[in-house]
Design a protein around this motif. Sequence first.
Motif, PDB file in Angstrom:
ATOM      1  N   MET A   1      38.350  40.880  27.673  1.00 51.77           N
ATOM      2  CA  MET A   1      37.287  39.934  28.003  1.00 51.77           C
ATOM      3  C   MET A   1      36.328  40.575  29.003  1.00 51.77           C
ATOM      4  SD  MET A   1      37.690  36.042  29.552  1.00 51.77           S
ATOM      5  CE  MET A   1      38.848  35.558  28.282  1.00 51.77           C
ATOM      6  N   HIS A   2      35.029  40.388  28.811  1.00 47.65           N
ATOM      7  CA  HIS A   2      34.023  40.885  29.746  1.00 47.65           C
ATOM      8  C   HIS A   2      33.675  39.727  30.685  1.00 47.65           C
ATOM      9  CE1 HIS A   2      30.986  43.484  31.340  1.00 47.65           C
ATOM     10  NE2 HIS A   2      29.993  42.700  30.979  1.00 47.65           N
ATOM     11  N   VAL A   3      33.995  39.870  31.969  1.00 52.38           N
ATOM     12  CA  VAL A   3      33.942  38.764  32.920  1.00 52.38           C
ATOM     13  C   VAL A   3      32.849  38.989  33.958  1.00 52.38           C
ATOM     14  CG1 VAL A   3      35.295  37.331  34.488  1.00 52.38           C
ATOM     15  CG2 VAL A   3      36.450  38.551  32.622  1.00 52.38           C
ATOM     16  N   PHE A   4      31.998  37.980  34.139  1.00 45.93           N
ATOM     17  CA  PHE A   4      30.994  37.998  35.194  1.00 45.93           C
ATOM     18  C   PHE A   4      31.596  37.361  36.438  1.00 45.93           C
ATOM     19  CE2 PHE A   4      27.000  35.853  36.989  1.00 45.93           C
ATOM     20  CZ  PHE A   4      26.601  36.997  37.674  1.00 45.93           C
ATOM     21  N   VAL A   5      31.581  38.093  37.549  1.00 49.52           N
ATOM     22  CA  VAL A   5      32.195  37.643  38.790  1.00 49.52           C
ATOM     23  C   VAL A   5      31.141  37.592  39.884  1.00 49.52           C
ATOM     24  CG1 VAL A   5      33.926  38.136  40.564  1.00 49.52           C
ATOM     25  CG2 VAL A   5      34.435  38.617  38.159  1.00 49.52           C
ATOM     26  N   THR A   6      31.069  36.465  40.600  1.00 50.12           N
ATOM     27  CA  THR A   6      30.263  36.398  41.817  1.00 50.12           C
ATOM     28  C   THR A   6      31.210  36.376  43.016  1.00 50.12           C
ATOM     29  OG1 THR A   6      30.164  33.977  42.073  1.00 50.12           O
ATOM     30  CG2 THR A   6      28.579  35.001  40.556  1.00 50.12           C
ATOM     31  N   GLY A   7      30.754  36.926  44.128  1.00 52.02           N
ATOM     32  CA  GLY A   7      31.622  36.993  45.307  1.00 52.02           C
ATOM     33  C   GLY A   7      32.699  38.053  45.176  1.00 52.02           C
ATOM     34  N   GLY A   8      32.408  39.130  44.446  1.00 52.42           N
ATOM     35  CA  GLY A   8      33.417  40.112  44.114  1.00 52.42           C
ATOM     36  C   GLY A   8      33.819  41.074  45.203  1.00 52.42           C
ATOM     37  N   THR A   9      33.212  40.981  46.399  1.00 47.05           N
ATOM     38  CA  THR A   9      33.611  41.860  47.496  1.00 47.05           C
ATOM     39  C   THR A   9      34.282  41.092  48.629  1.00 47.05           C
ATOM     40  OG1 THR A   9      31.412  41.711  48.509  1.00 47.05           O
ATOM     41  CG2 THR A   9      31.820  43.562  47.011  1.00 47.05           C
ATOM     42  N   GLY A  10      34.479  39.793  48.472  1.00 48.63           N
ATOM     43  CA  GLY A  10      35.155  39.003  49.501  1.00 48.63           C
ATOM     44  C   GLY A  10      36.659  39.196  49.465  1.00 48.63           C
ATOM     45  N   THR A  11      37.349  38.488  50.355  1.00 48.98           N
ATOM     46  CA  THR A  11      38.804  38.594  50.435  1.00 48.98           C
ATOM     47  C   THR A  11      39.453  38.243  49.103  1.00 48.98           C
ATOM     48  OG1 THR A  11      38.798  38.032  52.797  1.00 48.98           O
ATOM     49  CG2 THR A  11      40.873  37.746  51.616  1.00 48.98           C
ATOM     50  N   ILE A  12      38.988  37.155  48.479  1.00 51.37           N
ATOM     51  CA  ILE A  12      39.526  36.753  47.179  1.00 51.37           C
ATOM     52  C   ILE A  12      38.899  37.587  46.076  1.00 51.37           C
ATOM     53  CG2 ILE A  12      39.881  34.833  45.592  1.00 51.37           C
ATOM     54  CD1 ILE A  12      39.350  32.943  47.962  1.00 51.37           C
ATOM     55  N   GLY A  13      37.581  37.716  46.111  1.00 52.66           N
ATOM     56  CA  GLY A  13      36.859  38.352  45.014  1.00 52.66           C
ATOM     57  C   GLY A  13      37.255  39.792  44.772  1.00 52.66           C
ATOM     58  N   GLY A  22      42.727  45.741  36.215  1.00 48.50           N
ATOM     59  CA  GLY A  22      44.074  46.252  36.007  1.00 48.50           C
ATOM     60  C   GLY A  22      44.760  45.678  34.786  1.00 48.50           C
ATOM     61  N   LYS A  23      44.276  44.525  34.307  1.00 41.86           N
ATOM     62  CA  LYS A  23      44.867  43.883  33.142  1.00 41.86           C
ATOM     63  C   LYS A  23      44.012  44.073  31.887  1.00 41.86           C
ATOM     64  CE  LYS A  23      48.507  42.378  35.213  1.00 41.86           C
ATOM     65  NZ  LYS A  23      49.852  42.886  34.861  1.00 41.86           N
ATOM     66  N   GLY A  24      43.101  45.032  31.909  1.00 33.35           N
ATOM     67  CA  GLY A  24      42.381  45.403  30.707  1.00 33.35           C
ATOM     68  C   GLY A  24      41.059  44.707  30.468  1.00 33.35           C
ATOM     69  N   HIS A  25      40.639  43.832  31.377  1.00 34.52           N
ATOM     70  CA  HIS A  25      39.329  43.197  31.257  1.00 34.52           C
ATOM     71  C   HIS A  25      38.265  44.141  31.819  1.00 34.52           C
ATOM     72  CE1 HIS A  25      41.148  39.381  30.132  1.00 34.52           C
ATOM     73  NE2 HIS A  25      41.953  39.479  31.173  1.00 34.52           N
ATOM     74  N   THR A  26      37.013  43.900  31.468  1.00 35.11           N
ATOM     75  CA  THR A  26      35.898  44.585  32.108  1.00 35.11           C
ATOM     76  C   THR A  26      35.166  43.575  32.984  1.00 35.11           C
ATOM     77  OG1 THR A  26      34.437  44.162  30.222  1.00 35.11           O
ATOM     78  CG2 THR A  26      35.633  46.254  30.264  1.00 35.11           C
ATOM     79  N   VAL A  27      34.475  44.066  34.005  1.00 34.02           N
ATOM     80  CA  VAL A  27      33.860  43.186  35.006  1.00 34.02           C
ATOM     81  C   VAL A  27      32.402  43.557  35.218  1.00 34.02           C
ATOM     82  CG1 VAL A  27      33.874  42.484  37.441  1.00 34.02           C
ATOM     83  CG2 VAL A  27      36.042  42.738  36.199  1.00 34.02           C
ATOM     84  N   LEU A  28      31.547  42.541  35.180  1.00 37.51           N
ATOM     85  CA  LEU A  28      30.160  42.626  35.637  1.00 37.51           C
ATOM     86  C   LEU A  28      30.085  41.784  36.898  1.00 37.51           C
ATOM     87  CD1 LEU A  28      27.138  43.380  35.198  1.00 37.51           C
ATOM     88  CD2 LEU A  28      26.925  41.209  33.942  1.00 37.51           C
TER      89      LEU A  28
END
Length: 293
Positions: A1-13, A22-28
Amino acid sequence: MHVFVTGGTGTIGSAVVTELLGKGHTVLALARSVASTQILETAGAKVLQGDLADLDVLRSGAAQSDGVISLAFGRDYGSPDALARAIAEESAALTALGQELIGSDRPIVTVSGTPWVSGRASTEADPLPTDGPVGGRGRSVTALLDLASCGLHAMAVRMPRTVHNDGRGGFPGLLADAARRTGVAGYPGDGTQRWPAVHALDAAVLFRLVLESAPAGTAWHAVADEGDTVRDIATVVGRRLGLPVEQVPQDSFGPFGPIFAMDQPASSARTRDALGWQPTHPSLLQDLENVQP
């Protein structure tokens, strides 16, 4: 799955981005600075330049994705007005993302806090509060989940008051920062009120599981520790910083004071049973042993 993530540098993100990759998805991932871009690209994500207030950019990111995880929240919430602005910005962002995904069956996972229920631990079945300092978040997340009836595959992961990693993050992180400024490891009230907690790496696993398999319109609890007393938390912080542990007025913690003073344990029994989520990382009190002077 190609996943769009906001807040990707925070503690959770940052933990979520690592878990997805690590589970085979790609991230934008949305990035608003050169530093954020470097962090995300080093992790292995592709980057979309923009800010949470750039609604057209958010729509573009969602349009390019197979799913969305929305984690971004304003950095300035040190006053009631600043907190209100951050909540309004988040609400507008969720609306834009939701509108882009309606009718597509592509999932969107957003974040909120666990609710407070008098006299017991809150559960996944309890509604989010819609009043108080963070009531606006409850209203916007509830509105997003309600769009399941309009063809939006939206889910929410409710986070406890403390998301920690290596002794940092969450309300105890704010408590530790206050202790360094004031010379006292303070806690509001009588200290018997309980705060739920989760390690960021455990929370990241739940976000992935919800994205991959949770039904539309559902809410889940990322709670590993049902509730540690504030006094116990402050005691560890005080010992690690070499500072006295004392009761302080709740307004010492600004707009979060009323939340800090509440007894707010939360359960994740349904989440664990339904999704097979099992936290494996250190508890809050164990992790706070990493707090540095």
